[in-house]
Design a protein around this motif. Structure first.
Motif, PDB file in Angstrom:
ATOM      1  N   VAL A  58       0.788  -1.329   0.142  1.00 26.58           N
ATOM      2  CA  VAL A  58      -0.072  -0.071  -0.033  1.00 26.58           C
ATOM      3  C   VAL A  58       1.063   1.079  -0.119  1.00 26.58           C
ATOM      4  O   VAL A  58       0.592   2.120  -0.683  1.00 26.58           O
ATOM      5  N   ASP A  59       1.826   1.233   0.858  1.00 25.60           N
ATOM      6  CA  ASP A  59       2.877   2.209   0.841  1.00 25.60           C
ATOM      7  C   ASP A  59       3.607   2.638  -0.622  1.00 25.60           C
ATOM      8  O   ASP A  59       4.134   3.705  -0.673  1.00 25.60           O
ATOM      9  N   ARG A  60       3.777   1.595  -1.384  1.00 24.43           N
ATOM     10  CA  ARG A  60       4.383   1.844  -2.502  1.00 24.43           C
ATOM     11  C   ARG A  60       3.378   2.383  -3.890  1.00 24.43           C
ATOM     12  O   ARG A  60       3.665   2.109  -4.937  1.00 24.43           O
ATOM     13  N   ILE A  61       2.146   2.650  -3.494  1.00 20.77           N
ATOM     14  CA  ILE A  61       1.046   2.849  -4.452  1.00 20.77           C
ATOM     15  C   ILE A  61       1.423   4.276  -5.199  1.00 20.77           C
ATOM     16  O   ILE A  61       1.256   4.543  -6.275  1.00 20.77           O
ATOM     17  N   ASN A  62       1.879   5.081  -4.469  1.00 19.34           N
ATOM     18  CA  ASN A  62       2.193   6.651  -4.889  1.00 19.34           C
ATOM     19  C   ASN A  62       3.643   6.837  -5.013  1.00 19.34           C
ATOM     20  O   ASN A  62       4.151   7.293  -4.086  1.00 19.34           O
ATOM     21  N   PRO A  63       4.406   6.212  -5.948  1.00 20.81           N
ATOM     22  CA  PRO A  63       5.872   6.327  -6.199  1.00 20.81           C
ATOM     23  C   PRO A  63       6.146   7.823  -6.664  1.00 20.81           C
ATOM     24  O   PRO A  63       7.400   8.302  -6.539  1.00 20.81           O
ATOM     25  N   LEU A  64       5.272   8.484  -7.263  1.00 19.11           N
ATOM     26  CA  LEU A  64       5.672   9.895  -7.709  1.00 19.11           C
ATOM     27  C   LEU A  64       5.851  10.855  -6.688  1.00 19.11           C
ATOM     28  O   LEU A  64       6.518  11.996  -6.950  1.00 19.11           O
ATOM     29  N   LYS A  65       5.519  10.518  -5.306  1.00 17.04           N
ATOM     30  CA  LYS A  65       5.574  11.594  -4.318  1.00 17.04           C
ATOM     31  C   LYS A  65       6.819  11.047  -3.696  1.00 17.04           C
ATOM     32  O   LYS A  65       7.528  11.919  -2.781  1.00 17.04           O
ATOM     33  N   ASP A  66       7.485  10.040  -4.032  1.00 15.59           N
ATOM     34  CA  ASP A  66       8.896   9.698  -3.435  1.00 15.59           C
ATOM     35  C   ASP A  66      10.182   9.681  -4.485  1.00 15.59           C
ATOM     36  O   ASP A  66      10.569   9.040  -4.817  1.00 15.59           O
ATOM     37  N   GLU A  67      10.536  10.924  -4.589  1.00  8.84           N
ATOM     38  CA  GLU A  67      11.713  11.347  -5.426  1.00  8.84           C
ATOM     39  C   GLU A  67      11.415  10.645  -6.840  1.00  8.84           C
ATOM     40  O   GLU A  67      12.188   9.883  -7.060  1.00  8.84           O
ATOM     41  N   PRO A  68      10.549  10.785  -7.764  1.00 13.97           N
ATOM     42  CA  PRO A  68      10.529  10.114  -8.921  1.00 13.97           C
ATOM     43  C   PRO A  68      11.603  10.401  -9.748  1.00 13.97           C
ATOM     44  O   PRO A  68      12.261  11.571  -9.661  1.00 13.97           O
ATOM     45  N   TRP A  69      11.717   9.405 -10.748  1.00 18.43           N
ATOM     46  CA  TRP A  69      12.722   9.508 -11.726  1.00 18.43           C
ATOM     47  C   TRP A  69      12.059  10.577 -12.754  1.00 18.43           C
ATOM     48  O   TRP A  69      11.055  10.573 -12.931  1.00 18.43           O
ATOM     49  N   PRO A  70      12.972  11.127 -13.586  1.00 20.18           N
ATOM     50  CA  PRO A  70      12.454  11.800 -14.786  1.00 20.18           C
ATOM     51  C   PRO A  70      11.747  11.020 -15.730  1.00 20.18           C
ATOM     52  O   PRO A  70      11.993  10.153 -16.004  1.00 20.18           O
ATOM     53  N   ARG A  71      10.625  11.548 -16.258  1.00 23.21           N
ATOM     54  CA  ARG A  71       9.849  10.891 -17.347  1.00 23.21           C
ATOM     55  C   ARG A  71       9.916  11.476 -18.481  1.00 23.21           C
ATOM     56  O   ARG A  71      10.004  12.927 -18.683  1.00 23.21           O
ATOM     57  N   HIS A  72      10.063  10.732 -19.796  1.00 23.82           N
ATOM     58  CA  HIS A  72      10.296  11.308 -21.011  1.00 23.82           C
ATOM     59  C   HIS A  72       8.953  11.044 -21.876  1.00 23.82           C
ATOM     60  O   HIS A  72       8.232  10.306 -21.376  1.00 23.82           O
ATOM     61  N   PRO A 302       6.167   6.225 -19.154  1.00 24.66           N
ATOM     62  CA  PRO A 302       6.873   4.815 -19.504  1.00 24.66           C
ATOM     63  C   PRO A 302       5.702   3.664 -18.835  1.00 24.66           C
ATOM     64  O   PRO A 302       5.615   2.594 -19.147  1.00 24.66           O
ATOM     65  N   THR A 303       4.709   4.081 -18.098  1.00 22.37           N
ATOM     66  CA  THR A 303       3.642   3.174 -17.525  1.00 22.37           C
ATOM     67  C   THR A 303       2.592   4.255 -17.104  1.00 22.37           C
ATOM     68  O   THR A 303       2.634   5.280 -17.008  1.00 22.37           O
ATOM     69  N   PHE A 304       1.485   3.452 -16.410  1.00 22.53           N
ATOM     70  CA  PHE A 304       0.213   4.219 -16.000  1.00 22.53           C
ATOM     71  C   PHE A 304       0.781   4.203 -14.502  1.00 22.53           C
ATOM     72  O   PHE A 304       1.093   3.281 -13.711  1.00 22.53           O
ATOM     73  N   PHE A 305       0.534   5.571 -13.922  1.00 22.35           N
ATOM     74  CA  PHE A 305       0.725   5.594 -12.645  1.00 22.35           C
ATOM     75  C   PHE A 305      -0.585   6.296 -11.867  1.00 22.35           C
ATOM     76  O   PHE A 305      -1.220   6.981 -12.416  1.00 22.35           O
ATOM     77  N   ALA A 306      -0.790   5.494 -10.844  1.00 21.73           N
ATOM     78  CA  ALA A 306      -2.123   5.495 -10.271  1.00 21.73           C
ATOM     79  C   ALA A 306      -2.332   7.071  -9.652  1.00 21.73           C
ATOM     80  O   ALA A 306      -3.588   7.424  -9.455  1.00 21.73           O
ATOM     81  N   ASP A 307      -1.257   7.526  -9.192  1.00 14.76           N
ATOM     82  CA  ASP A 307      -1.321   8.935  -8.542  1.00 14.76           C
ATOM     83  C   ASP A 307      -1.162  10.058  -9.772  1.00 14.76           C
ATOM     84  O   ASP A 307      -0.915  11.202  -9.268  1.00 14.76           O
ATOM     85  N   GLY A 308      -1.266   9.723 -10.755  1.00 16.68           N
ATOM     86  CA  GLY A 308      -1.228  10.614 -11.775  1.00 16.68           C
ATOM     87  C   GLY A 308      -2.567  11.785 -12.187  1.00 16.68           C
ATOM     88  O   GLY A 308      -3.452  11.565 -11.397  1.00 16.68           O
ATOM     89  N   ASP A 309      -2.559  12.250 -13.120  1.00 18.81           N
ATOM     90  CA  ASP A 309      -3.554  13.298 -13.393  1.00 18.81           C
ATOM     91  C   ASP A 309      -4.964  12.475 -14.078  1.00 18.81           C
ATOM     92  O   ASP A 309      -6.042  12.982 -14.014  1.00 18.81           O
ATOM     93  N   ASP A 310      -4.522  11.304 -14.740  1.00 20.39           N
ATOM     94  CA  ASP A 310      -5.622  10.583 -15.491  1.00 20.39           C
ATOM     95  C   ASP A 310      -6.492   9.879 -14.279  1.00 20.39           C
ATOM     96  O   ASP A 310      -5.864   8.688 -13.671  1.00 20.39           O
ATOM     97  N   GLU A 311      -7.902   9.975 -14.222  1.00 18.17           N
ATOM     98  CA  GLU A 311      -8.600   9.140 -13.552  1.00 18.17           C
ATOM     99  C   GLU A 311      -9.425   8.338 -14.704  1.00 18.17           C
ATOM    100  O   GLU A 311     -10.159   8.650 -15.545  1.00 18.17           O
ATOM    101  N   LEU A 312      -9.194   6.954 -14.553  1.00 14.87           N
ATOM    102  CA  LEU A 312      -9.605   6.182 -15.382  1.00 14.87           C
ATOM    103  C   LEU A 312     -11.100   5.505 -15.025  1.00 14.87           C
ATOM    104  O   LEU A 312     -11.110   5.347 -13.790  1.00 14.87           O
TER     105      LEU A 312
END
Length: 330
Positions: A58-72, A302-312
């Motif tokens: 559960v703690d790993r669901i939001n990786p963008l809030k924990d020093e994310p790597w750059p996205r291309h 590079p993948t779908f992030f659950a904590d991103g802006d897109d709500e599916l």
């Protein structure tokens, strides 16, 4: 004579003692984690570890809030990571024109990126990502095998596999992967180990038609017949289709269309059948078929992030798939 008899007697004692030791040996050794625990304590350990790993996921669901790597951005030469999923079974679906198709349901369970291997450390040509799926208890595992999961901060996985990726598609270890990594209309390749059939003859293994059932045939109805020429070259060529072990090897189904994606339960509905038995773990990645690459443009990168802006929504359907509850087209 006496010396030789003493030697034989000594050898007989050694053989009998070795056989006796082999007979009384058991699999219970000092390496088992629950050897000195009562049943209640062992059950408590299993429950506590399961709760700990559940919270870790559960703690790993939001990786963008924990020093994310750059996205291309995605380009035509990009190569994304894949998923590890569980084969649930098969079911029918219908298109809007009334055609019936069979799909296989693949559920993505606790899939995480475990390790990133740079191009320089791998093969010098491409980078690699180690991905694991379906949580597994840490009991009966060595410390060396658990070190990789501790570094990523995720629970141990039942299946660990590797995907080749381009430099612009690398993902930080510990990032969760979801079924929304693929979208309806895309095409994927699925790899798994086929069902083992044991030792089989040529009719079942290779589809031979067999020999006549009557008219003088004696005990040759299901036999392969001649195996090769005689005289010259006087050998059986390599790769000859003969009886042998069937199945239990890795096989890939190429170019399977994704008909539906359930984002709530992380289930992919892919066209046709895939290798493996029910509840086996499969490897899913973007297809490599040249005539299907046009359908795989602009995926979640590079993948779908659950904590991103897109709500599916809960379900994503292909544009040609009939959805129950809608009016039937005339």
């Amino acid at each position: 004579m006496t010396y030789r008899s003493d030697q034989m007697q000594y050898a007989f004692v050694l053989c009998t003692s070795a056989a006796a030791v082999h007979c009384i040996r058991t699999i219970k050794t000092s390496t088992w984690w629950d050897e000195h625990l009562t049943k209640d304590n062992a059950d408590f350990m299993r429950r506590s570890v399961a709760e700990e790993y559940k919270q870790l996921s559960v703690d790993r669901i939001n990786p963008l809030k924990d020093e994310p790597w750059p996205r291309h951005e995605w380009d035509e030469k990009s190569r994304r990571v894949g998923l590890v999923a569980v084969k649930l079974g098969m079911m029918p679906v219908w298109t809007k024109s009334g055609e019936r198709n069979v799909v296989t349901m693949l559920q993505v369970q606790d899939c995480h990126v475990i390790k990133h291997i740079p191009k320089e450390e791998y093969d010098g040509r491409t980078a690699a990502l180690v991905v694991g799926g379906k949580n597994s208890p840490p009991f009966y595992r060595t410390e060396a095998s658990l070190e990789m999961f501790r570094n990523a901060g995720v629970p141990p996985k039942q299946k660990v596999t590797m995907f080749h990726v381009t430099d612009n598609a690398v993902i930080k270890p510990g990032t969760p992967l979801y079924a929304a990594h693929f979208r309806p209309g895309q095409y994927v390749d699925v790899t798994a180990k086929t069902i083992g059939k044991g030792f089989q003859g040529v009719m079942k293994r290779w589809g031979f038609s067999g020999q006549p059932a009557s008219h003088g045939q004696t005990k040759t109805h299901r036999r392969p017949g001649s195996l090769g020429p005689g005289g010259d070259p006087a050998k059986v060529f390599k790769g000859k289709k003969m009886p042998g072990r069937m199945g239990n090897v890795y096989d890939t189904a190429f170019g399977l269309k994704v008909w539906r994606v359930n984002t709530k339960d992380n289930v992919l509905y892919v066209h046709g059948s895939v290798p493996g038995h029910r509840n086996c773990l499969v490897k899913i990645r973007d297809t490599i078929l040249p005539h299907r690459l046009e359908k795989n443009k602009n995926p979640p990168f590079p993948t779908f992030f659950a904590d991103g802006d897109d709500e599916l929504p809960e379900d994503l359907y292909d544009e040609n798939m009939f959805q129950f509850g809608e009016p039937i087209p005339e």
